[in-house]
Write a protein that holds these residues in place. Sequence first.
Motif, PDB file in Angstrom:
ATOM      1  N   GLU A 128      73.150  48.581  -0.622  1.00  0.00           N
ATOM      2  CA  GLU A 128      72.277  48.369   0.934  1.00  0.00           C
ATOM      3  C   GLU A 128      71.945  49.277   1.703  1.00  0.00           C
ATOM      4  OE1 GLU A 128      72.064  45.062   4.119  1.00  0.00           O
ATOM      5  OE2 GLU A 128      74.025  45.544   2.875  1.00  0.00           O
ATOM      6  N   VAL A 129      70.417  49.867   1.717  1.00  0.00           N
ATOM      7  CA  VAL A 129      69.610  50.549   2.191  1.00  0.00           C
ATOM      8  C   VAL A 129      68.720  49.854   3.939  1.00  0.00           C
ATOM      9  CG1 VAL A 129      67.961  51.992   2.963  1.00  0.00           C
ATOM     10  CG2 VAL A 129      69.188  51.704   0.700  1.00  0.00           C
ATOM     11  N   ASP A 130      68.951  49.963   4.903  1.00  0.00           N
ATOM     12  CA  ASP A 130      68.344  49.501   6.546  1.00  0.00           C
ATOM     13  C   ASP A 130      66.693  50.548   6.349  1.00  0.00           C
ATOM     14  OD1 ASP A 130      67.554  48.352   8.775  1.00  0.00           O
ATOM     15  OD2 ASP A 130      69.237  48.494   9.638  1.00  0.00           O
ATOM     16  N   VAL A 131      66.337  50.333   5.747  1.00  0.00           N
ATOM     17  CA  VAL A 131      64.873  51.197   6.223  1.00  0.00           C
ATOM     18  C   VAL A 131      64.301  51.061   6.943  1.00  0.00           C
ATOM     19  CG1 VAL A 131      63.017  51.269   4.767  1.00  0.00           C
ATOM     20  CG2 VAL A 131      64.601  50.444   3.234  1.00  0.00           C
ATOM     21  N   GLN A 132      63.755  50.050   7.975  1.00  0.00           N
ATOM     22  CA  GLN A 132      64.073  50.830   9.274  1.00  0.00           C
ATOM     23  C   GLN A 132      64.458  51.324  10.117  1.00  0.00           C
ATOM     24  OE1 GLN A 132      64.019  45.958  10.237  1.00  0.00           O
ATOM     25  NE2 GLN A 132      62.334  46.526  11.459  1.00  0.00           N
ATOM     26  N   ARG A 133      65.740  51.629  10.055  1.00  0.00           N
ATOM     27  CA  ARG A 133      67.245  51.943  10.433  1.00  0.00           C
ATOM     28  C   ARG A 133      66.604  53.854  10.480  1.00  0.00           C
ATOM     29  NH1 ARG A 133      73.539  52.578  11.200  1.00  0.00           N
ATOM     30  NH2 ARG A 133      73.739  54.022  12.289  1.00  0.00           N
ATOM     31  N   ALA A 135      60.924  66.247  11.026  1.00  0.00           N
ATOM     32  CA  ALA A 135      60.599  64.860  10.717  1.00  0.00           C
ATOM     33  C   ALA A 135      60.324  65.719   9.498  1.00  0.00           C
ATOM     34  CB  ALA A 135      60.710  63.989  11.488  1.00  0.00           C
ATOM     35  N   SER A 136      60.327  64.651   7.812  1.00  0.00           N
ATOM     36  CA  SER A 136      59.540  64.422   7.424  1.00  0.00           C
ATOM     37  C   SER A 136      58.587  64.569   7.109  1.00  0.00           C
ATOM     38  CB  SER A 136      60.102  64.085   6.254  1.00  0.00           C
ATOM     39  OG  SER A 136      61.498  64.852   5.828  1.00  0.00           O
ATOM     40  N   ASP A 137      57.241  64.776   5.854  1.00  0.00           N
ATOM     41  CA  ASP A 137      56.118  64.279   6.550  1.00  0.00           C
ATOM     42  C   ASP A 137      55.559  62.909   5.984  1.00  0.00           C
ATOM     43  OD1 ASP A 137      54.529  66.109   8.365  1.00  0.00           O
ATOM     44  OD2 ASP A 137      54.276  67.443   6.002  1.00  0.00           O
ATOM     45  N   LEU A 138      57.161  62.949   4.626  1.00  0.00           N
ATOM     46  CA  LEU A 138      57.051  61.826   4.035  1.00  0.00           C
ATOM     47  C   LEU A 138      58.832  61.390   3.634  1.00  0.00           C
ATOM     48  CD1 LEU A 138      55.152  62.677   0.809  1.00  0.00           C
ATOM     49  CD2 LEU A 138      54.114  61.221   2.505  1.00  0.00           C
ATOM     50  N   LEU A 139      58.115  59.551   4.045  1.00  0.00           N
ATOM     51  CA  LEU A 139      59.838  59.231   3.271  1.00  0.00           C
ATOM     52  C   LEU A 139      59.647  58.683   2.648  1.00  0.00           C
ATOM     53  CD1 LEU A 139      62.639  58.251   3.736  1.00  0.00           C
ATOM     54  CD2 LEU A 139      61.942  56.523   4.921  1.00  0.00           C
ATOM     55  N   ILE A 140      59.976  59.346   0.891  1.00  0.00           N
ATOM     56  CA  ILE A 140      59.854  58.273  -0.167  1.00  0.00           C
ATOM     57  C   ILE A 140      60.580  57.577  -0.990  1.00  0.00           C
ATOM     58  CG2 ILE A 140      59.002  58.570  -3.097  1.00  0.00           C
ATOM     59  CD1 ILE A 140      57.559  61.843  -2.256  1.00  0.00           C
ATOM     60  N   LEU A 141      60.286  55.935  -0.503  1.00  0.00           N
ATOM     61  CA  LEU A 141      61.067  55.375  -1.493  1.00  0.00           C
ATOM     62  C   LEU A 141      61.395  54.908  -3.168  1.00  0.00           C
ATOM     63  CD1 LEU A 141      61.290  53.177   1.969  1.00  0.00           C
ATOM     64  CD2 LEU A 141      63.431  55.143   1.014  1.00  0.00           C
ATOM     65  N   GLN A 142      61.631  55.509  -3.597  1.00  0.00           N
ATOM     66  CA  GLN A 142      61.673  54.899  -4.871  1.00  0.00           C
ATOM     67  C   GLN A 142      62.172  53.464  -5.188  1.00  0.00           C
ATOM     68  OE1 GLN A 142      62.151  58.369  -7.355  1.00  0.00           O
ATOM     69  NE2 GLN A 142      62.787  57.301  -9.051  1.00  0.00           N
ATOM     70  N   SER A 143      62.012  52.782  -5.761  1.00  0.00           N
ATOM     71  CA  SER A 143      62.895  51.225  -6.383  1.00  0.00           C
ATOM     72  C   SER A 143      63.916  51.864  -7.590  1.00  0.00           C
ATOM     73  CB  SER A 143      62.237  50.182  -7.135  1.00  0.00           C
ATOM     74  OG  SER A 143      61.137  49.359  -5.862  1.00  0.00           O
ATOM     75  N   PRO A 173      63.052  62.308   0.181  1.00  0.00           N
ATOM     76  CA  PRO A 173      63.417  61.359  -0.852  1.00  0.00           C
ATOM     77  C   PRO A 173      64.507  60.419  -1.035  1.00  0.00           C
ATOM     78  CG  PRO A 173      64.199  63.229  -1.763  1.00  0.00           C
ATOM     79  CD  PRO A 173      63.758  63.231  -0.266  1.00  0.00           C
ATOM     80  N   LEU A 174      64.443  58.376  -1.907  1.00  0.00           N
ATOM     81  CA  LEU A 174      65.993  58.241  -1.396  1.00  0.00           C
ATOM     82  C   LEU A 174      65.611  57.272  -2.926  1.00  0.00           C
ATOM     83  CD1 LEU A 174      68.277  56.974  -0.263  1.00  0.00           C
ATOM     84  CD2 LEU A 174      67.136  55.485   0.981  1.00  0.00           C
ATOM     85  N   VAL A 175      66.636  57.405  -3.556  1.00  0.00           N
ATOM     86  CA  VAL A 175      65.928  55.961  -4.864  1.00  0.00           C
ATOM     87  C   VAL A 175      66.623  54.537  -3.949  1.00  0.00           C
ATOM     88  CG1 VAL A 175      66.530  55.200  -7.088  1.00  0.00           C
ATOM     89  CG2 VAL A 175      66.139  58.140  -6.095  1.00  0.00           C
ATOM     90  N   LEU A 176      66.387  53.545  -3.998  1.00  0.00           N
ATOM     91  CA  LEU A 176      67.406  52.563  -3.513  1.00  0.00           C
ATOM     92  C   LEU A 176      67.952  52.165  -4.248  1.00  0.00           C
ATOM     93  CD1 LEU A 176      63.406  50.468  -1.878  1.00  0.00           C
ATOM     94  CD2 LEU A 176      65.564  51.943  -0.992  1.00  0.00           C
ATOM     95  N   SER A 177      67.559  52.440  -5.840  1.00  0.00           N
ATOM     96  CA  SER A 177      69.115  51.337  -6.691  1.00  0.00           C
ATOM     97  C   SER A 177      70.483  52.396  -7.020  1.00  0.00           C
ATOM     98  CB  SER A 177      68.422  50.956  -8.062  1.00  0.00           C
ATOM     99  OG  SER A 177      68.018  52.826  -8.580  1.00  0.00           O
TER     100      SER A 177
END
Length: 283
Positions: free
Chosen positions: A60-65, A21-29, A52-56
Amino acid sequence: MRPLLLCILLLAWAFAAPALASDLLILQSSRSPVYAEALRGLRAAARTNEQPLVLSDYAEVDVQRLVREERPRLVVAVGDQALIACRKIREVPVVTMLSLSLSQKPQSDRVGGVSMVASPERYMELFAQLGAKQVGVLYDPKLSGLYLKRAAAEAADHGITLTMEPVRHSRDLQGKLEKLKGEVDLLWLLPDSTVVTTVNMEALLLFSMTQGIPAVTFTGQYLKNGAAASLDVDPYDIGVQTGELVFSLLRSGASQKIPMLDPRKVRLQVNESVLRKLRLKMP
């Protein structure tokens, strides 16, 4: 022996899996250069493994999942849309940066980070340097109410009176400005999306000029339009500050309340022409 070996390998994989598992999940708007600069600072301060993940980039992204699947130790939300997408996360703490939403309403103890607005204390110091005693500010209570509550306490300590006019719809701004005529000696503009629209900025800066009072803003981009001074934050240093917070949380287990911090590095910019016209000098 072969079934036994297979069993041992499966058990080893099962115990090792959490380490993947990653230390960080980076969600970038979005793919903003400002966000990229902040992330450069974060990575300089906290060298961790990340996803890393760029939401734009997605409809749609299910962040909880995503959190359940990736099992990060922390989520870093960059920008307002990323923080909004994290509002239902309960499994891991969320650290945010460059999000105005951080200071707009009470957050969970598991949500914190670095604000993108200079601290009220820094603004009060600037107002005092400009000789202001009566400061007018228009604001949406839902967006800036908590910040101005802090500012009111700081203003009292600096001998400054804040005249605060609530604006709940952008079309109400002109009427609220009328109430400030002759009552204030400085106009303070916050990054409040209800107040600061393209049309409203023209009205706000025109009010400043016609009333002969300085306008102090949150970004130097308005200096060319007639603002007298601004307190700009440094995206790279906000990233470094966030990275230091992330590193501290990872080292301590991220079990405590996540703090909300003011940016530590702020840059003052002034419009010398406007200051001369108003007969004001910076010490």
